[in-house]
Motif scaffolding. Structure first.
Motif, PDB file in Angstrom:
ATOM      1  N   ALA A 176       1.037  -1.331   0.324  1.00 43.01           N
ATOM      2  CA  ALA A 176       0.158   0.046   0.103  1.00 43.01           C
ATOM      3  C   ALA A 176       0.660   1.241  -0.298  1.00 43.01           C
ATOM      4  O   ALA A 176       1.960   1.269   0.789  1.00 43.01           O
ATOM      5  CB  ALA A 176      -0.769  -0.474   0.793  1.00 43.01           C
ATOM      6  N   LEU A 178       0.573   5.182   1.089  1.00 41.17           N
ATOM      7  CA  LEU A 178      -0.132   5.861   1.431  1.00 41.17           C
ATOM      8  C   LEU A 178       0.064   7.317   1.315  1.00 41.17           C
ATOM      9  O   LEU A 178       1.417   7.921   1.968  1.00 41.17           O
ATOM     10  CB  LEU A 178      -0.264   6.275   3.515  1.00 41.17           C
ATOM     11  CG  LEU A 178      -0.923   4.377   3.329  1.00 41.17           C
ATOM     12  CD1 LEU A 178      -1.741   4.002   4.505  1.00 41.17           C
ATOM     13  CD2 LEU A 178      -2.370   4.127   2.290  1.00 41.17           C
ATOM     14  N   THR A 180       0.354  11.320   2.068  1.00 38.20           N
ATOM     15  CA  THR A 180      -0.543  12.780   3.600  1.00 38.20           C
ATOM     16  C   THR A 180       0.027  13.701   2.976  1.00 38.20           C
ATOM     17  O   THR A 180       1.583  14.039   2.328  1.00 38.20           O
ATOM     18  CB  THR A 180       0.529  12.016   4.740  1.00 38.20           C
ATOM     19  OG1 THR A 180       1.818  12.175   4.681  1.00 38.20           O
ATOM     20  CG2 THR A 180      -0.083  10.651   5.562  1.00 38.20           C
ATOM     21  N   VAL A 225      -3.198   5.884  -1.861  1.00 38.07           N
ATOM     22  CA  VAL A 225      -4.425   6.677  -1.018  1.00 38.07           C
ATOM     23  C   VAL A 225      -3.753   8.162  -1.122  1.00 38.07           C
ATOM     24  O   VAL A 225      -2.559   8.055  -0.082  1.00 38.07           O
ATOM     25  CB  VAL A 225      -5.013   6.023  -0.642  1.00 38.07           C
ATOM     26  CG1 VAL A 225      -5.765   6.095   0.535  1.00 38.07           C
ATOM     27  CG2 VAL A 225      -5.183   4.543  -0.780  1.00 38.07           C
ATOM     28  N   VAL A 227      -4.444  10.999   1.961  1.00 38.62           N
ATOM     29  CA  VAL A 227      -5.030  10.700   3.216  1.00 38.62           C
ATOM     30  C   VAL A 227      -4.331  12.064   4.260  1.00 38.62           C
ATOM     31  O   VAL A 227      -3.647  12.964   3.605  1.00 38.62           O
ATOM     32  CB  VAL A 227      -3.652   9.629   4.260  1.00 38.62           C
ATOM     33  CG1 VAL A 227      -4.688   9.923   5.932  1.00 38.62           C
ATOM     34  CG2 VAL A 227      -4.188   8.426   3.688  1.00 38.62           C
ATOM     35  N   ALA A 233      -7.674  10.192  10.335  1.00 37.00           N
ATOM     36  CA  ALA A 233      -7.662   9.637   8.942  1.00 37.00           C
ATOM     37  C   ALA A 233      -6.623   9.354   8.698  1.00 37.00           C
ATOM     38  O   ALA A 233      -6.528   7.167   7.938  1.00 37.00           O
ATOM     39  CB  ALA A 233      -7.738  10.794   8.230  1.00 37.00           C
ATOM     40  N   LEU A 234      -5.162   8.971   9.644  1.00 29.20           N
ATOM     41  CA  LEU A 234      -4.026   7.625   8.767  1.00 29.20           C
ATOM     42  C   LEU A 234      -4.650   7.162   9.565  1.00 29.20           C
ATOM     43  O   LEU A 234      -3.802   5.994   9.023  1.00 29.20           O
ATOM     44  CB  LEU A 234      -3.325   8.986   9.332  1.00 29.20           C
ATOM     45  CG  LEU A 234      -1.541   7.817   9.226  1.00 29.20           C
ATOM     46  CD1 LEU A 234      -1.525   7.518   7.403  1.00 29.20           C
ATOM     47  CD2 LEU A 234      -0.178   9.233   8.954  1.00 29.20           C
ATOM     48  N   GLU A 237      -6.903   4.799   7.643  1.00 30.06           N
ATOM     49  CA  GLU A 237      -5.748   3.775   6.144  1.00 30.06           C
ATOM     50  C   GLU A 237      -5.048   2.936   6.998  1.00 30.06           C
ATOM     51  O   GLU A 237      -4.887   1.540   6.369  1.00 30.06           O
ATOM     52  CB  GLU A 237      -5.710   4.777   5.590  1.00 30.06           C
ATOM     53  CG  GLU A 237      -6.113   5.976   4.790  1.00 30.06           C
ATOM     54  CD  GLU A 237      -7.404   5.384   4.300  1.00 30.06           C
ATOM     55  OE1 GLU A 237      -6.807   4.113   3.134  1.00 30.06           O
ATOM     56  OE2 GLU A 237      -8.049   6.329   3.183  1.00 30.06           O
ATOM     57  N   GLY A 240      -6.570   0.106   8.288  1.00 33.95           N
ATOM     58  CA  GLY A 240      -7.460  -1.401   6.550  1.00 33.95           C
ATOM     59  C   GLY A 240      -5.588  -1.621   6.084  1.00 33.95           C
ATOM     60  O   GLY A 240      -5.563  -3.005   5.383  1.00 33.95           O
ATOM     61  N   ALA A 241      -4.967  -1.292   5.952  1.00 33.17           N
ATOM     62  CA  ALA A 241      -3.374  -1.856   4.796  1.00 33.17           C
ATOM     63  C   ALA A 241      -2.847  -2.914   5.732  1.00 33.17           C
ATOM     64  O   ALA A 241      -2.687  -3.506   5.230  1.00 33.17           O
ATOM     65  CB  ALA A 241      -2.306  -0.651   4.503  1.00 33.17           C
ATOM     66  N   THR A 250       4.436   4.552   3.138  1.00 35.16           N
ATOM     67  CA  THR A 250       3.152   6.183   3.833  1.00 35.16           C
ATOM     68  C   THR A 250       4.841   6.900   3.225  1.00 35.16           C
ATOM     69  O   THR A 250       6.235   7.431   3.187  1.00 35.16           O
ATOM     70  CB  THR A 250       3.683   6.276   5.319  1.00 35.16           C
ATOM     71  OG1 THR A 250       4.985   6.560   6.770  1.00 35.16           O
ATOM     72  CG2 THR A 250       3.170   5.326   6.102  1.00 35.16           C
TER      73      THR A 250
END
Length: 406
Positions: A176, A178, A180, A225, A227, A233-234, A237, A240-241, A250
């Motif tokens: 994933a 992410l 930010t 994604v 974020v 919010a972070l 995510e 889920g990841a 990240t």
């Protein structure tokens, strides 16, 4: 803060510790960049038969004399039936053609004069000169490629030569990404925006380069994604990841500012920070964490910092996670003469964007962490050790080659 070498060691060790074990079988045409999950041995000798290394004439040396004509009794070329080798005669042979039983050398055509079905030789070879012997590359049962080999073009060609249409490879780790930042949005097409100056926000760009680095390293990157700079919010995510991915990257929020949430959120989720910071430039905020057996690579948000730190630390980690051997985890390095002098304040290992040319390596001008142009124009990184304050033109320097990383 860790030295670069210590940080790299921890990244590779965590990748090896968590390396994927499950494998899948894929067609050879889809195996590029994958890691072998099996040892591949030769089921037939390579080459399968003696063949000629060049155009010429196959002969039995005991029957050949200089300047004495011999009859040409047949022809051998790849893909055609092999003629019978007759005593006292020569066989016209072409590169790749099978050497008939009884012949023990190939005389190159430059040392032959042909008139009709007669040939005269002006020079004699040594026994089996210009002959590639059956099994000289691989014998039956010999290991061709070992488990953990990363499959590049040359290895794929070898597998095809071994008649392996399908191979078992390690499953690609699902990663994933992410990104930010409240300011981030997907890139637009400014050709369709009038006037372009009215566009607000910042096009998220880091994930495009990171996805390519991940693919080339053996990973399976998911769609990035975006974020917001909010811990809730972070956290959502990341949760889920952590349930669905083999690793997480990240981007941004890796430092210690008021809105840098990556570390505190991960710590709140029970993550162990293994690499807190790295004594390198660019990329000091890089971190590596392990949360519930899922590794998290934390990158700075500046484009050059994100790309360079992932190329140097993330790529070896992903290769290890993909099951690659230690030698396959290494980046390609050379020593080259420096074309441009350089000065720095000692203390951190510096990785300078540069271009390799025919006469050496040139450091590019703009080395700012946010500079995307010098990153795009670079094909290498010049490594300046942390204790060095200056380099002179023509000094030999260590260079990390970026070609092939993605």
């Amino acid at each position: 803060m860790l030295d670069f070498d210590e940080a790299l060691r921890i990244c590779r060790e965590l990748g090896q510790e968590l390396a994927l074990r499950d494998a899948e079988e894929v067609d050879l045409a889809e195996a590029a960049g994958r890691v072998l999950a099996e040892d591949v041995t030769a089921l037939l000798p390579v080459p399968r038969e003696d063949y000629s290394a060049m155009d010429g004439y196959a002969v039995r040396l005991a029957e050949v004399a200089l300047e004495r004509p011999m009859r040409v009794s047949g022809e051998s070329r790849p893909g055609r039936p092999l003629p019978t080798f007759e005593p006292g005669a020569a066989i016209r042979i072409f590169t790749g053609g099978a050497v008939p039983s009884g012949a023990d050398a190939v005389i190159m055509q430059e040392n032959a004069r042909r008139e009709g079905d007669q040939v005269t030789f002006t020079s004699l070879p040594r026994p089996f000169e210009n002959v590639r012997r059956a099994g000289e590359d691989l014998k039956v049962g010999e290991l061709a490629l070992g488990r953990g080999a990363r499959l590049d073009g040359a290895k794929l060609s070898l597998l095809a030569m071994l008649e392996r249409r399908r191979v078992r490879v390690v499953r690609r780790p699902k990663v994933a990404i992410l990104c930010t930042g409240d300011e981030l949005r997907p890139p637009l097409d400014l050709r369709e925006v009038t006037p372009p100056s009215e566009v607000s926000g910042l096009a998220e760009s880091n994930s495009f380069g990171l996805r390519e680095l991940l693919r080339h390293a053996g990973g399976a990157p998911l769609e990035r994604v975006l974020v917001a700079d909010e811990p809730e919010a972070l956290q959502g995510e990341l949760k889920g990841a952590l349930e669905t991915c083999d690793a997480i990257v990240t981007v941004g929020g890796a430092s210690v500012g008021d809105h840098d949430w990556a570390r505190p959120v991960l710590t709140g989720l029970g993550a162990q920070i293994l690499v807190p910071k790295v004594r390198m430039k660019p990329g000091k905020p890089f971190f590596l964490a392990n949360c519930r057996g899922v590794p998290i690579v934390g990158l700075p948000g500046n484009p050059s910092s994100a790309h360079i730190t992932f190329a140097l630390l993330g790529v070896p980690f992903v290769r290890a996670l993909s099951g690659a051997t230690e030698s396959e985890q290494e980046l390609l390095k050379v020593r080259l003469p420096l074309l441009t002098p350089f000065r720095q304040k000692p203390g951190r290992r510096n990785f300078l964007r540069a271009r390799v040319g025919a006469s050496g390596v040139e450091i590019l001008e703009n080395q700012a962490s946010g500079a995307a142009t010098s990153l795009a124009w670079a094909n290498a990184l010049v490594v300046v050790p942390e204790e060095v304050s200056q380099l002179a033109a023509r000094d030999l320097v260590e260079v990390v080659l970026l070609g092939g990383l993605g």
